[in-house]
Motif scaffolding. Structure first.
Motif, PDB file in Angstrom:
ATOM      1  N   ARG A  58       3.165   1.904   8.282  1.00 46.87           N
ATOM      2  CA  ARG A  58       3.773   0.929   9.504  1.00 46.87           C
ATOM      3  C   ARG A  58       3.962  -0.346   9.002  1.00 46.87           C
ATOM      4  NH1 ARG A  58       2.507  -2.926  13.899  1.00 46.87           N
ATOM      5  NH2 ARG A  58       4.441  -2.914  15.326  1.00 46.87           N
ATOM      6  N   GLN A  59       2.555  -0.924   8.636  1.00 46.68           N
ATOM      7  CA  GLN A  59       2.510  -2.429   8.155  1.00 46.68           C
ATOM      8  C   GLN A  59       3.175  -2.541   6.989  1.00 46.68           C
ATOM      9  OE1 GLN A  59       1.311  -2.809  11.453  1.00 46.68           O
ATOM     10  NE2 GLN A  59       0.557  -4.578  10.412  1.00 46.68           N
ATOM     11  N   THR A  60       3.184  -1.608   6.187  1.00 49.29           N
ATOM     12  CA  THR A  60       3.696  -1.683   4.710  1.00 49.29           C
ATOM     13  C   THR A  60       5.387  -1.881   5.047  1.00 49.29           C
ATOM     14  OG1 THR A  60       1.990  -0.731   3.545  1.00 49.29           O
ATOM     15  CG2 THR A  60       4.179  -1.038   2.611  1.00 49.29           C
ATOM     16  N   PHE A  61       5.697  -0.861   5.895  1.00 47.04           N
ATOM     17  CA  PHE A  61       7.266  -0.832   5.963  1.00 47.04           C
ATOM     18  C   PHE A  61       7.799  -2.044   6.616  1.00 47.04           C
ATOM     19  CE2 PHE A  61       7.190   4.090   6.288  1.00 47.04           C
ATOM     20  CZ  PHE A  61       6.997   4.081   4.872  1.00 47.04           C
ATOM     21  N   MET A  62       7.135  -2.549   7.436  1.00 45.01           N
ATOM     22  CA  MET A  62       7.395  -3.743   8.051  1.00 45.01           C
ATOM     23  C   MET A  62       7.606  -5.085   7.350  1.00 45.01           C
ATOM     24  SD  MET A  62       5.733  -3.648  11.910  1.00 45.01           S
ATOM     25  CE  MET A  62       6.622  -5.374  12.371  1.00 45.01           C
ATOM     26  N   GLY A  63       6.944  -4.994   6.197  1.00 48.37           N
ATOM     27  CA  GLY A  63       7.029  -5.924   4.961  1.00 48.37           C
ATOM     28  C   GLY A  63       8.106  -5.777   4.129  1.00 48.37           C
ATOM     29  N   PRO A 111       9.142   4.458  -2.132  1.00 42.52           N
ATOM     30  CA  PRO A 111       8.741   3.702  -3.575  1.00 42.52           C
ATOM     31  C   PRO A 111       7.761   2.465  -3.361  1.00 42.52           C
ATOM     32  CG  PRO A 111      10.981   4.579  -3.627  1.00 42.52           C
ATOM     33  CD  PRO A 111      10.569   4.798  -2.036  1.00 42.52           C
ATOM     34  N   LEU A 112       8.300   1.426  -2.546  1.00 37.75           N
ATOM     35  CA  LEU A 112       7.604   0.496  -2.367  1.00 37.75           C
ATOM     36  C   LEU A 112       6.150   0.849  -1.549  1.00 37.75           C
ATOM     37  CD1 LEU A 112      10.360  -2.032  -1.089  1.00 37.75           C
ATOM     38  CD2 LEU A 112       9.436  -1.923  -3.192  1.00 37.75           C
ATOM     39  N   ALA A 113       5.894   1.433  -0.976  1.00 42.64           N
ATOM     40  CA  ALA A 113       4.696   1.762  -0.338  1.00 42.64           C
ATOM     41  C   ALA A 113       3.653   2.980  -1.212  1.00 42.64           C
ATOM     42  CB  ALA A 113       4.719   2.434   1.000  1.00 42.64           C
ATOM     43  N   ARG A 114       4.028   2.940  -2.568  1.00 44.45           N
ATOM     44  CA  ARG A 114       3.230   3.856  -3.292  1.00 44.45           C
ATOM     45  C   ARG A 114       1.826   3.603  -3.305  1.00 44.45           C
ATOM     46  NH1 ARG A 114       6.158   4.656  -9.045  1.00 44.45           N
ATOM     47  NH2 ARG A 114       7.859   5.292  -7.532  1.00 44.45           N
ATOM     48  N   PRO A 115       1.334   2.414  -3.466  1.00 47.38           N
ATOM     49  CA  PRO A 115      -0.069   2.130  -3.642  1.00 47.38           C
ATOM     50  C   PRO A 115      -0.728   2.551  -1.986  1.00 47.38           C
ATOM     51  CG  PRO A 115       1.217   0.252  -4.191  1.00 47.38           C
ATOM     52  CD  PRO A 115       2.087   1.236  -3.780  1.00 47.38           C
ATOM     53  N   ILE A 116      -0.148   2.427  -1.280  1.00 45.78           N
ATOM     54  CA  ILE A 116      -0.548   3.153   0.292  1.00 45.78           C
ATOM     55  C   ILE A 116      -0.688   4.673   0.125  1.00 45.78           C
ATOM     56  CG2 ILE A 116      -0.380   3.200   2.648  1.00 45.78           C
ATOM     57  CD1 ILE A 116      -0.823   0.334   1.798  1.00 45.78           C
ATOM     58  N   PHE A 125      -8.265   3.866  -8.832  1.00 43.59           N
ATOM     59  CA  PHE A 125      -8.668   3.750  -7.199  1.00 43.59           C
ATOM     60  C   PHE A 125      -8.918   2.406  -6.884  1.00 43.59           C
ATOM     61  CE2 PHE A 125     -11.281   7.982  -7.853  1.00 43.59           C
ATOM     62  CZ  PHE A 125      -9.976   8.701  -7.767  1.00 43.59           C
ATOM     63  N   VAL A 126      -9.526   1.876  -7.614  1.00 38.99           N
ATOM     64  CA  VAL A 126      -9.683   0.366  -6.957  1.00 38.99           C
ATOM     65  C   VAL A 126      -8.444  -0.506  -7.041  1.00 38.99           C
ATOM     66  CG1 VAL A 126     -10.847  -1.941  -7.697  1.00 38.99           C
ATOM     67  CG2 VAL A 126     -12.081   0.173  -8.041  1.00 38.99           C
ATOM     68  N   GLN A 127      -7.348  -0.358  -8.012  1.00 37.23           N
ATOM     69  CA  GLN A 127      -6.107  -1.119  -8.068  1.00 37.23           C
ATOM     70  C   GLN A 127      -5.329  -0.545  -6.510  1.00 37.23           C
ATOM     71  OE1 GLN A 127      -4.231  -0.611 -11.648  1.00 37.23           O
ATOM     72  NE2 GLN A 127      -5.520  -1.990 -12.519  1.00 37.23           N
ATOM     73  N   SER A 128      -5.440   0.639  -6.318  1.00 38.55           N
ATOM     74  CA  SER A 128      -4.800   1.013  -5.122  1.00 38.55           C
ATOM     75  C   SER A 128      -5.074   0.661  -3.740  1.00 38.55           C
ATOM     76  CB  SER A 128      -4.881   2.560  -5.150  1.00 38.55           C
ATOM     77  OG  SER A 128      -3.976   3.230  -6.337  1.00 38.55           O
ATOM     78  N   PHE A 129      -6.692   0.641  -3.814  1.00 39.96           N
ATOM     79  CA  PHE A 129      -7.141   0.029  -2.479  1.00 39.96           C
ATOM     80  C   PHE A 129      -6.947  -1.505  -2.531  1.00 39.96           C
ATOM     81  CE2 PHE A 129      -9.982   3.887  -2.692  1.00 39.96           C
ATOM     82  CZ  PHE A 129      -9.732   4.192  -1.318  1.00 39.96           C
ATOM     83  N   MET A 130      -6.831  -2.082  -3.426  1.00 43.24           N
ATOM     84  CA  MET A 130      -6.802  -3.611  -3.331  1.00 43.24           C
ATOM     85  C   MET A 130      -5.279  -3.873  -2.781  1.00 43.24           C
ATOM     86  SD  MET A 130      -8.820  -4.889  -6.507  1.00 43.24           S
ATOM     87  CE  MET A 130      -8.196  -6.678  -6.395  1.00 43.24           C
TER      88      MET A 130
END
Length: 286
Positions: free
Chosen positions: A168-173, A199-204, A276-281
């Motif tokens: 939700r936080q990602t979609f709002m951005g 696609p824009l929320a792939r890291p999440i 892993f680290v990049q996705s979390f960051m």
């Protein structure tokens, strides 16, 4: 004339470089924690790859062997445990991603009565420990007739408050211009979700997927309560039964079985730790 000021900083104001300097202290604490974590792992590795008589003493001349792994694999149906656990984590993750994506999209982009209250209830769920709901969940599973099944293990976790919150936080951005352009082109709400938001929320998705798979692969208490037979046991429950009932105190075989159950997660982390680290960051998870 006054003497030129010395360019050297006074001793009292120079940063400390001793053992208890802030940076050095943090590094020392990190190494100590890493040592405390790795010592049991090293003991398990040593015990698993050596004959049982060398489990209690470290003799570098001890012969290496894989017999402990063969004995452990033959002593319990670990193939079934691996299959059940793999099916469980895939099923739970797939349902979580679908439901959380739809819920987060609704909370982020649709105005409906009670939206803020419903999202507040989702946030409240983040503060509730799953162990507090064991009795209620077991009663519900019993009434549904689902006890002793893989579906029963995953059912209470199908809705994830953490995934809903992060998405939700990602979609709002997401820029509104992208959505407006898609609507002008005639895209439906579902097409906008699948072609822009997802696609824009792939890291999440990657970050949450790691959390979900790790949690359900290692989950023990709820699978122990809701399963009774080999056909539905997961690795953690099977390992506990194997070590306490079937194998007794043979630490060599128990260590081999423990390494087998934890190897997929350990290997996955070692191979993909950078991702892993990049996705979390990128996801903002701390």
């Amino acid at each position: 004339m006054n003497a030129p000021a010395s360019r050297a900083a006074p001793a009292a104001t120079r940063p400390s470089r001793g053992l208890y300097a802030p940076g050095r202290l943090d590094t020392t604490a990190a190494w100590l924690l890493a040592l405390l974590w790795i010592l049991p792992l090293l003991f398990a590795v040593w015990t698993a790859f050596h004959p049982p008589e060398y489990a209690a003493r470290f003799d570098w001349r001890a012969p290496l062997t894989l017999q402990n792994f063969r004995d452990a694999w033959q002593a319990a149906p670990f193939a079934r445990y691996f299959l059940n656990t793999t099916l469980l984590v895939i099923m739970v993750l797939a349902v979580q991603l679908v439901l959380s994506t739809l819920a987060a999209y609704a909370f982020a982009r649709f105005a409906f009565p009670g939206r803020d209250l419903a999202f507040a209830l989702v946030l409240v769920q983040l503060t509730v420990m799953p162990d507090l709901l064991l009795v209620e969940n077991y009663q519900t599973i019993t009434r549904l007739g689902l006890v002793d099944s893989i579906f029963a293990i995953g059912l209470p976790y199908f809705a994830s408050a953490l995934a809903i919150f992060l998405l939700r936080q990602t979609f709002m951005g997401v820029p509104k211009e992208l959505v407006d352009a898609a609507r002008v082109e005639g895209a439906s709400a579902l097409q906008i979700l699948l072609r822009i938001y997802v696609p824009l929320a792939r890291p999440i998705y990657v970050a949450f997927g790691l959390v979900s798979v790790s949690y359900h692969w290692n989950n023990f208490l709820w699978p122990l309560i809701v399963t009774n037979s080999v056909q539905s046991r997961t690795l953690t429950v099977g390992l506990q039964v194997f070590s306490s009932v079937e194998q007794g105190v043979d630490w060599a075989i128990i260590s081999a079985a423990t390494l087998m159950t934890s190897a997929p997660l350990l290997l996955g982390f070692l191979l993909f730790q950078r991702q892993f680290v990049q996705s979390f960051m990128r996801a903002g998870i701390k």
